[in-house]
Design a protein around this motif. Structure first.
Motif, PDB file in Angstrom:
ATOM      1  N   ARG A 371     -17.311  13.112  15.446  1.00 47.74           N
ATOM      2  CA  ARG A 371     -17.305  13.203  13.978  1.00 47.74           C
ATOM      3  C   ARG A 371     -17.807  14.581  13.579  1.00 47.74           C
ATOM      4  O   ARG A 371     -18.849  15.032  14.050  1.00 47.74           O
ATOM      5  N   VAL A 426     -14.833  15.243   6.200  1.00 49.72           N
ATOM      6  CA  VAL A 426     -15.266  14.591   7.437  1.00 49.72           C
ATOM      7  C   VAL A 426     -14.054  14.393   8.330  1.00 49.72           C
ATOM      8  O   VAL A 426     -13.046  13.808   7.908  1.00 49.72           O
ATOM      9  N   SER A 428     -12.514  12.839  11.804  1.00 52.22           N
ATOM     10  CA  SER A 428     -12.753  11.844  12.847  1.00 52.22           C
ATOM     11  C   SER A 428     -11.500  11.007  13.053  1.00 52.22           C
ATOM     12  O   SER A 428     -10.717  10.807  12.108  1.00 52.22           O
ATOM     13  N   ARG A 431     -11.884   5.728  11.136  1.00 51.02           N
ATOM     14  CA  ARG A 431     -12.051   5.722   9.678  1.00 51.02           C
ATOM     15  C   ARG A 431     -13.530   5.683   9.318  1.00 51.02           C
ATOM     16  O   ARG A 431     -14.307   4.903   9.871  1.00 51.02           O
ATOM     17  N   VAL A 432     -13.918   6.531   8.390  1.00 49.71           N
ATOM     18  CA  VAL A 432     -15.305   6.587   7.932  1.00 49.71           C
ATOM     19  C   VAL A 432     -15.332   6.414   6.420  1.00 49.71           C
ATOM     20  O   VAL A 432     -14.344   6.685   5.726  1.00 49.71           O
ATOM     21  N   ARG A 433     -16.480   5.973   5.929  1.00 43.01           N
ATOM     22  CA  ARG A 433     -16.632   5.789   4.480  1.00 43.01           C
ATOM     23  C   ARG A 433     -17.082   7.111   3.874  1.00 43.01           C
ATOM     24  O   ARG A 433     -18.259   7.333   3.604  1.00 43.01           O
ATOM     25  N   ALA A 434     -16.100   7.970   3.681  1.00 39.01           N
ATOM     26  CA  ALA A 434     -16.372   9.282   3.093  1.00 39.01           C
ATOM     27  C   ALA A 434     -15.248   9.598   2.122  1.00 39.01           C
ATOM     28  O   ALA A 434     -14.093   9.199   2.324  1.00 39.01           O
ATOM     29  N   ASN A 436     -13.768  12.334   1.467  1.00 40.52           N
ATOM     30  CA  ASN A 436     -12.760  13.261   1.988  1.00 40.52           C
ATOM     31  C   ASN A 436     -12.642  13.098   3.505  1.00 40.52           C
ATOM     32  O   ASN A 436     -13.033  13.977   4.275  1.00 40.52           O
ATOM     33  N   TRP A 437     -12.133  11.941   3.926  1.00 39.66           N
ATOM     34  CA  TRP A 437     -11.958  11.687   5.358  1.00 39.66           C
ATOM     35  C   TRP A 437     -10.630  12.279   5.817  1.00 39.66           C
ATOM     36  O   TRP A 437      -9.578  12.007   5.238  1.00 39.66           O
ATOM     37  N   PRO A 439      -8.192  12.134   8.894  1.00 41.59           N
ATOM     38  CA  PRO A 439      -7.863  11.470  10.165  1.00 41.59           C
ATOM     39  C   PRO A 439      -7.476  12.488  11.230  1.00 41.59           C
ATOM     40  O   PRO A 439      -6.784  13.469  10.952  1.00 41.59           O
TER      41      PRO A 439
END
Length: 471
Positions: A371, A426, A428, A431-434, A436-437, A439
């Motif tokens: 991450r 972010v 990664s 999947r993250v709780r952000a 602006n993720w 993938p």
């Protein structure tokens, strides 16, 4: 004196008995052929490879894209991408997810070819034309003003070498120094339902020879690509892979053939002399020197120089990108060759910036299993007149197979800022709780930060993209 005469007399008959009287003159001191120096051959092969690489690559790219197979199009025929991500025979690595692209390869040998663009009604459009040495001969970037707010209806005539004649009223003339050229039109798209509007705009683009322009004949349009065409490209290898596989004879034969219709730009007598020294002349069979080791060594050196970033590349926090010299290279052949290899079709400093990165702030290879956070300070956001985005790819430039369709994060698709105006992305594969993720592929990866219609500080060295920090 008498002793010396007797020695010579004895030597004379000894030689005569061995080789015959006719060889007496050369018998006493037979010369030994010393090996001729070949260092100049190695150096000139390497220099000439770097010099000619863009033309040979463009010829390979043209041949891959021109034809009647799925994903191809005949010369002077537009081919419209129909989907994001794009699928087709001639897709470059790290395909953009921000624009739907149309492209065509031109043959200007018989007459000019006219590109007519419709009013984009405020939608961002980036159109450009490259000669066969990858110099940008025309682009829409000069028309967009302080903000890239679309283009107006216009018509451009691409005119090949030596053509004389009149053009229709309100058609802008662009002289192209090579017979062939590559035209691309990139239309900003938000995918989903927005694709319908973009395709409508694509249908409004017209590309026709001068003789057909006045008759209002519609341009020929090739169908979009498909999975079969993409598989065909994978089987044959990318244009860059095809060029890398050529031996010296194949490379310089292709160069000599290409220079017949597409003379060097700029016209460099010194570079042409090097080629002539090696037996490489436009339109003639190649006759390389009889020095295979020197030629092999020079070819290897030339290949390495093409794929090595030149020192005038901008580089900060692990990111690297082209500065002010991109697109109009002059005699900077090292930069031109590397740009052709690394970012095929790249425009000028006013068209687009693509910054790439493969290492995190600690110097370790990026990998989707980790991450990462990219923190843009309020005064560090990408400086653009248009928009910007970040996309994650595999090391080879492919999109991750298991990732969602929309892989880009940027200001045009709702990137969320922090209260102080800064912005965090972010990266990664999980999947993250952000807000602006981004993938990422589940493997080693590279990031590409694109700036569309960049401001001057993006290429003059005053702006610095932030480091990518592993969490």
């Amino acid at each position: 004196m008498i002793k010396t005469r007797r020695e010579l007399f004895s030597l004379h008959w000894t030689c005569a008995s061995l080789a015959g009287l006719t060889f007496l003159a050369g018998c006493a001191s037979t010369p030994v052929d010393a090996p001729k120096p070949t260092g100049w051959i190695k150096d000139e092969v390497a220099d000439s490879y770097v010099f000619g690489y863009p033309l040979v690559l463009m010829e390979a790219a043209r041949d891959a894209a021109v034809g009647t197979d799925p994903g191809q199009a005949p010369l002077n025929t537009l081919r419209h991408a129909q989907a994001l991500p794009p699928v087709g025979l001639a897709n470059p690595p790290t395909p953009s997810l921000d624009t739907l692209d149309s492209s065509a390869w031109l043959d200007l040998g018989a007459e000019p070819v006219i590109l007519a663009l419709p009013d984009s009604h405020g939608r961002y459009v980036d159109a450009r034309a490259l000669d066969m040495w990858t110099n940008v001969v025309w682009s829409t970037s000069a028309q967009t003003g302080p903000r890239a707010s679309g283009i107006k209806e216009q018509a451009i005539a691409f005119v090949g070498p030596g053509w004389q004649g009149d053009l229709p009223k309100n058609v802008k003339r662009i002289d192209v120094p090579t017979r062939n050229a590559w035209v691309t039109v990139r239309i900003q798209s938000n995918a989903g339902r927005d694709m319908t509007l973009v395709r409508k705009l694509q249908r409004g683009i017209r590309l026709v020879p001068l003789s057909a322009y006045a008759s209002d004949a519609r341009s020929a349009i090739a169908p979009g690509g498909n999975a079969a065409a993409a598989a065909a490209l994978a089987a044959s290898g990318s244009p860059a892979a095809q060029v890398a596989a050529l031996d010296a004879g194949g490379f310089f034969s292709r160069l000599a053939e290409g220079m017949q219709d597409n003379p060097p730009v700029p016209d460099d007598p010194h570079a042409l002399k090097f080629l002539a020294d090696l037996g490489v002349k436009p339109g003639e069979p190649v006759k390389l020197p009889d020095a295979s080791d020197a030629i092999t060594s020079g070819l290897s050196d030339g290949r390495e120089r093409v794929v090595t970033p030149p020192p005038n590349l901008l580089s900060v926090n692990g990111w690297s990108w082209f500065g002010d010299g991109v697109g109009n290279y002059g005699p900077d052949y090292a930069l031109r060759a590397y740009a052709a290899y690394a970012q095929p079709g790249i425009g000028t400093k006013d068209d687009e910036v693509r910054a790439t990165l493969t290492l995190d702030s600690d110097g370790h290879a990026l990998n989707g299993a980790n991450r990462y956070v990219i923190h843009f300070a309020p005064n560090q956001l990408p400086p653009v007149r248009g928009f910007w985005s970040i996309t994650a790819y595999t090391k080879e430039g492919a999109l991750g197979e298991s990732a969602p369709a929309r892989l880009a994060v940027g200001d045009r698709n709702g990137a969320h800022r922090n209260r102080d105006g800064s912005l965090d992305v972010v990266v990664s594969s999980v999947r993250v709780r952000a807000a602006n993720w981004l993938p990422a592929p589940r493997t080693d990866l590279q990031l590409v930060l694109r700036l569309y219609a960049p401001k001057p500080q993006a290429t003059d060295g005053t702006w610095q993209p932030p480091a990518v920090v592993r969490q």
